[in-house]
Every structure is written in C-alpha cells, then in structure tokens.
Design an enzyme around this catalytic site. Structure first.
Site, PDB file in Angstrom:
ATOM      1  CG  ASP A 177      59.719 -40.830  80.559  1.00 15.90           C
ATOM      2  OD1 ASP A 177      59.679 -41.808  79.806  1.00 15.90           O
ATOM      3  OD2 ASP A 177      59.879 -39.661  80.150  1.00 15.90           O
ATOM      4  CD  GLU A 199      56.459 -40.409  78.038  1.00 19.54           C
ATOM      5  OE1 GLU A 199      57.600 -40.793  78.288  1.00 19.54           O
ATOM      6  OE2 GLU A 199      56.197 -39.561  77.165  1.00 19.54           O
ATOM      7  CD  GLU A 200      56.156 -45.030  76.585  1.00 14.17           C
ATOM      8  OE1 GLU A 200      55.277 -45.113  75.700  1.00 14.17           O
ATOM      9  OE2 GLU A 200      56.999 -44.117  76.607  1.00 14.17           O
ATOM     10  CG  LEU A 232      64.398 -44.961  76.413  1.00 16.00           C
ATOM     11  CD1 LEU A 232      65.648 -45.165  77.272  1.00 16.00           C
ATOM     12  CD2 LEU A 232      64.421 -45.931  75.236  1.00 16.00           C
ATOM     13  CG  ASP A 233      62.733 -37.966  78.814  1.00 17.74           C
ATOM     14  OD1 ASP A 233      61.534 -37.710  78.615  1.00 17.74           O
ATOM     15  OD2 ASP A 233      63.659 -37.161  78.593  1.00 17.74           O
ATOM     16  CG  ASP A 256      54.591 -36.933  72.612  1.00 16.34           C
ATOM     17  OD1 ASP A 256      53.702 -36.171  72.209  1.00 16.34           O
ATOM     18  OD2 ASP A 256      55.544 -36.574  73.317  1.00 16.34           O
ATOM     19  CD  GLU A 259      58.794 -36.357  81.134  1.00 17.46           C
ATOM     20  OE1 GLU A 259      59.270 -37.044  80.231  1.00 17.46           O
ATOM     21  OE2 GLU A 259      58.116 -35.327  80.901  1.00 17.46           O
ATOM     22  CG  ASP A 285      59.605 -44.680  74.015  1.00 15.21           C
ATOM     23  OD1 ASP A 285      59.222 -44.253  72.924  1.00 15.21           O
ATOM     24  OD2 ASP A 285      60.535 -44.188  74.685  1.00 15.21           O
TER      25      ASP A 285
END
Ligand SMILES: O=P(O)(O)OC[C@H]1O[C@](O)(COP(=O)(O)O)[C@@H](O)[C@@H]1O
Length: 404
Positions: free
Chosen positions: A178, A159-160, A180-181, A130, A341, A136
C-alpha cells in the site's frame, strides 16, 4: 488504471546521493558489510561524512560502548536480527525500497503536493477499491520504479492497481504494497505511511500464464511472508521492518539521508492501556465490541486500569504508537485490506511479540481469495487482543460507508 508520469510531477526531488553510483558498487559496499557489525569509521568513510554524530540510537551492533550507528542496509547486510541469514537479493531489494520511501517522504512533505493531495481521480475500474488520489498514484509509480530497478522482484501487487504487475520472470520476490496509506489526511499534514510485504516467488507456478501466476503469487498466506514493514511519514520518518527475526525501526537522518537503527528488537508490551478505534461508529458495533470498550473504559477489564482512547485515523501511525506503548489498534468494520495491509502489519506485530486477529482468528492463517479483500483488523498487545477476542462478537457487520 490512470497513471501520472513522474516527470510531470513538480516537486524537485533530488536524486539520492547513493544513486550516483552504479548499482554494482552499491551492492558491493552493502554486501561486503562485515557480519560482526559495522564500526563508526567504516560508516564515516562510506558516507564521506566524518562530521556526522548521531543522536542516541539503539544498542550498537558491535556490542561495545562506541557511539557507532547502524543503517537499515548495514543491519540487513549483517543478518537483520539474531540468527538470521538475510540473502543478498533481499538486501538489494530493501535498498531500493527504502530509496522509494525516501522519495515518498519528500513528496508528502513538499509544498507542491497540496494540489495533488486534494484531487481525486475517478476510478473507472468498478472494482471494490476507493478512488485513488494522485498522491497515491505518484507514490505507487515511485515504488514500482524502485522495484523494477532492483531487478529482484517478479511481481508487485498494490492497492493502486486492479491486478498485480508482472515485472521480471526470474525475480526472486513478490512484493505487496500500500504505497501511501492514510492519504485522505494529507491536506492536514496528519501522518501517512507505506506498508509492504515480501514473499518468495513460487517457482512451482513459473509455467503458468503471466496473469495467473501474478495473481497466485500475490495471494499467499501471511504465514509465508519473508519480510514486512511500514514506513511512517510523520515528525520523523520511521522505517519499521521485520526480516523474520524480531521487529526493528530505523529513523531517517536527513543529514545523511540514511535510515539509522533507533529501535532494535521492539517488544510490544503484553498489556497496554490504550484502545485505538473510530468510536463514532459505536452504534454500528455489535454487542461484544461495545461491551469490551465499555469495560476497559471503566477499568473493569482484566487490566484494572481505565483505558484511554487514541485514534489518528491513519493505520500506520496508529499501529506505530501501539507497537511502542501497547494496547490495541483496531478497525472492526470490513475496511482494511488483507493482502497489503493486514498481513504485513500482522507479521510485524507478531514478530514484536504481539497478536493479530480479525476478531475470530489470527490474520496470518487466512488464505486470501482476492487481491483487494477487506477484513476487520485487530492488532496489538498479546493480552489485550486475546481479551477482546474473548468477547466473541466484535466484528462490525453493518458497514454503511461513512462520509468522513
Ligand atoms: O474510516 P475508518 O473506519 O475510521 O478507517 C480509517 C482507516 O482507513 C485508512 O485511512 C485506510 O483507508 P483508505 O485506504 O481508504 O485510505 C486507514 O489509514 C485508517 O486506519
């Protein structure tokens, strides 16, 4: 990958008190923690805060009736759970990680984050991820800089970032994160969270080119996790962790800036009465999942009670509630990520006596094949997840993408 420099971030995040001391001194104080437990006087002198009187906390590690308390770092330094020998390197790494999470806690609560939270940055990578939000990215930078400062991390997979970031050849650990989920919720002050997993660096891969060893180290099965956890940013900031011996939670005390042990040895109830899912997707679900939800709603399942629905749409918050109250938290579509996650949360849940599944098999046994791999995720009480799995057809294969 677009990145913001931390120095440009407008929030006045004051440097943490402990950072005023050289790392050697921090490590010495952390690592000299007596294995038999930490008493109140030790803590008071360490924090120079004799007036601090903690509210009710979990069982005192000293086993006596003193109203003593125990911080995350004390807890890790004294074994991190029964029968465990947590190495010094891991304690130092945790120290730096919790420092990053305190900064993120300030960030998400800051009056200056609203503009950051609203803007989306277009990802030019074309990868299956995303578009990240600036919050994030800032959180990612905070975690990366803390991991670098720890000196204990070989590679961070986030994730970033499209691919893992190699940090230090002889760092003993690999961190998946991750940062900042649930950040899509930030404008409405709905809880968010950081999720992390820690593996040993695979020394047998040391001879490989950096890119290759970074990726292979990051794609370890969840069954190889050394530690994992989440930090929930909500009405309280909670650091929930397993070091491989039980699951324990620590609450941030803003008067001392310490995570204090509040939930020792969390045991998820073997049965709950709550299911947590985005059930606006009901008509995209397969038959098995619809049947399961219809059944427990009516109190016609193995547990003859009518279940309630709770869904915050923030994975860490939904899981935290599930850990404490029992039931099942799920996202049946291919949306959540296995590496940073699914695996860390599955390890944590299983260490609390619960069960993890992708609808067919346990999460921790799945061999990841790519960093941002997605999967359906079911986590919760042992009996609830087993009952749900028994319906067979519970993975949502129709995944049109949803606007909210
Ligand atoms: O839209 P759904 O399927 O309800 O998914 C919600 C889930 O997505 C998440 O927001 C994570 O997705 P993002 O990484 O895209 O933010 C979780 O926190 C939440 O549990």
């Amino acid at each position: 990958m677009q990145s913001l420099t931390l120095t440009r971030y407008p929030t006045p995040i004051s440097p943490p008190r402990l950072n005023l001391y050289p790392l050697r001194q921090i490590a010495a104080s952390v690592l000299s923690a007596p294995t038999a437990g930490i008493n109140r006087r030790d803590m008071a002198s360490r924090h120079q805060s004799t007036s601090f009187k903690p509210l009710a906390v979990g069982r005192n590690l000293t086993g006596d009736d003193d109203d003593g308390y125990c911080t995350l770092i004390d807890f890790a330094g004294s074994g991190g759970g029964e029968g465990k020998n947590v190495g010094e390197d891991l304690v130092v790494l945790l120290y730096h990680l919790q420092h990053a999470c305190k900064r993120i806690a300030s960030l998400v609560a800051s009056p200056f984050n609203s503009s950051l939270g609203k803007l989306s940055v277009n990802s030019s990578s074309g990868s299956d991820r995303d578009a990240p939000k600036p919050l994030d990215i800032v959180s990612n930078d905070i975690v990366l800089s803390s991991l670098r400062n720890s000196g204990k991390v070989a590679v961070m997979a986030s994730e970033e970032n499209d691919s893992p970031t190699w940090i230090k050849d002889d760092g003993p650990y690999v961190v998946v994160v991750d940062p900042l989920d649930g950040s899509r919720n930030i404008d409405a002050s709905i809880p968010t969270g950081t999720i992390f997993g820690i593996y040993n660096r695979l020394v047998e891969l040391d001879h490989l080119p950096v890119e290759e060893k970074a990726e292979l180290n990051s794609l370890q099965r969840g069954s190889r996790l050394v530690a994992s956890g989440y930090v929930l940013y909500s009405s309280a900031t909670i650091f929930c962790v397993t070091l491989g011996s039980g699951t324990h939670a620590f609450t941030l005390d803003h008067s001392t800036e310490e995570f204090v042990l509040t939930h020792q040895n969390i045991k998820i109830p073997t049965r709950g009465q709550i299911y947590s899912v985005n059930d606006a997707r009901y008509f995209d679900w397969p038959e098995g999942l619809r049947k399961y939800i219809d059944t427990v709603r009516q109190g016609k399942g193995q547990n003859p009670k009518k279940y309630s629905a709770r869904y915050i749409c923030s994975l860490v918050a939904d899981l935290h509630r599930t850990l404490l109250y029992g039931g099942v938290a799920m996202n049946p579509r291919d949306h959540l990520r296995l590496v940073y996650e699914g695996n860390p949360l599955a390890f944590l849940v299983e260490q609390a006596g619960g069960k993890s599944s992708d609808g067919k098999r346990g999460i921790l046994s799945i061999q990841p094949v790519k960093l941002h791999q997605r999967l359906p995720l079911f986590l919760g009480s042992l009996e609830d997840v087993a009952e749900l799995e028994s319906y067979g057809d519970v993975q949502q294969t129709v995944n049109p993408g949803y606007e909210v």
